[in-house]
Design an enzyme around this catalytic site. Structure first.
Site, PDB file in Angstrom:
ATOM      1  N   LYS A 214       0.863  -1.184   0.000  1.00 58.04           N
ATOM      2  CA  LYS A 214       0.000   0.000   0.000  1.00 58.04           C
ATOM      3  C   LYS A 214       0.902   1.238   0.000  1.00 58.04           C
ATOM      4  O   LYS A 214       1.722   1.417   0.897  1.00 58.04           O
ATOM      5  CB  LYS A 214      -0.889  -0.011   1.237  1.00 58.04           C
ATOM      6  N   LYS A 267      -2.344  -1.393  -3.685  1.00 56.23           N
ATOM      7  CA  LYS A 267      -3.196  -0.212  -3.593  1.00 56.23           C
ATOM      8  C   LYS A 267      -2.336   1.041  -3.692  1.00 56.23           C
ATOM      9  O   LYS A 267      -1.322   1.102  -2.983  1.00 56.23           O
ATOM     10  CB  LYS A 267      -3.942  -0.238  -2.254  1.00 56.23           C
TER      11      LYS A 267
HETATM   12 ZN   LIG Z   1      -5.539   3.753   8.191  1.00 55.06          ZN
END
Ligand SMILES: [Zn+2]
Length: 342
Positions: A214, A267
């Site tokens: 992420k 992501k």
């Molecule tokens: Zn968070």
């Protein structure tokens, strides 16, 4: 062989022919639909920067789940907007937390939907960070740690103390009926800590979908409005990944796999298609990608200006994520794209 023997256009002459040789197909089964659940009843509050996406009370969220399910979307991921925030993220792990309430309602009304619970503390912490905040320098008191001067580095997001809260949250969500636990905080060791806690509590069959790679991204802007999770000071660059690093992304994913992740996620999606493709080649676990709020907002905004054809760009962006190698796509377009695919 080359032109004139080779003429790739031969296979593009009709839609039927194009469809026969199409390499990548989208199906509603690939989509996960994100929902933002808030307290109250009959609430359906549109998010300014994400037209068509709402903060929903549990009863309204149920309607969304039923509709998504009827369109063939198998799964929803829940984010919560708690009544109150504090310094220990009580709303994240409380038995009557907003996501716990939503999960119970959804699982009792719609049996065959896969409910994924996002696990992070930022929506429930008064400071808006994804972990426990402590003063980095001893001279700072607790008050200074909770409200450091802007631009200072005098606070730290404490890794190991955060793991305990993430584990507690995960067990609480599993107990509420959540089918899949999805940690999104990017603390080191969280997958292992969550796996151990779930197993200890008797949830050894509950899988973990790890937000393994992420990135600290500007594309999360609209989400922070949707989930009311903007950090009150500083940013998330000390835990989320530097957008320049693909080798580090592979390392992050490998660590999560070792710790027991059942599925992995990259992501955001569109600006990181190379990371998705690299992860697909390297790891054999089911791979998800999150088409984040900023990706959605850009398409919606340009379409509202008549600068692009919304549906066409929506489908093209989803196909590109799939083509890069993601089997599952978390997307705010889940319902609309499924309608077009029907
Ligand atoms: Zn968070």
């Amino acid at each position: 062989m080359a032109f004139p023997i080779d003429r790739p256009r031969r296979l593009r002459r009709t839609e039927t022919l194009r469809s026969m040789v199409r390499e990548t197909r989208l199906t509603p089964e690939a989509f996960v639909y994100p929902l933002f659940v808030c307290p109250g009843e009959g609430i359906r509050k549109e998010i300014r920067s994400m037209p068509g996406v709402f903060n929903l009370s549990v009863d309204e969220a149920l309607k969304e789940v039923r509709e998504a399910r009827s369109l063939g979307v198998p799964s929803v991921i829940l984010f919560g907007l708690p009544e109150k925030k504090d310094e220990v993220a009580t709303g994240a792990w409380a038995e009557d937390g907003i996501v716990q309430q939503a999960a119970r309602a959804i699982k009792s009304e719609v049996k065959d939907v896969v409910v994924i619970g996002d696990v992070c503390l930022c929506e429930y912490m008064s400071h808006g960070h994804c972990g426990v905040v402590k003063a980095a320098t001893q001279s700072l008191g607790a008050a200074a740690a909770a409200h450091p001067a802007p631009g200072t580095n005098d606070y730290e997001i404490v890794n190991d103390a955060t793991l305990e809260l993430l584990a507690r949250t995960s067990v609480s969500l599993a107990r509420a009926g959540v089918d899949v636990i999805a940690p999104s905080d990017m603390m080191d060791g969280r997958v292992g800590a969550i796996r151990a806690a779930l197993d200890k509590a008797g949830y050894e069959n509950t899988p973990i979908l790890s937000y393994a790679a992420k990135f600290a991204s500007g594309f999360y802007g609209p989400f922070r409005e949707a989930a009311d999770s903007t950090p009150q000071f500083g940013d998330r660059q000390s835990y989320q990944m530097d957008s320049s690093n693909i080798r580090e992304a592979m390392r992050e994913i490998a660590l999560d796999v070792e710790e027991g992740a059942d599925m992995i996620m990259v992501k955001p999606a569109l600006p990181y298609l190379d990371v998705i493709a690299a992860a697909r080649l390297r790891f054999d676990l089911p791979l998800a990608a999150y088409q984040v709020s900023g990706e959605y907002a850009m398409i919606e905004a340009a379409a509202r200006n008549n600068w692009i054809d919304r549906n066409r760009v929506m489908m093209e962006s989803l196909v590109s994520i799939r083509r890069a190698g993601a089997g599952m796509i978390l997307t705010y377009f889940a319902k609309d794209a499924s309608r077009l695919l029907a």
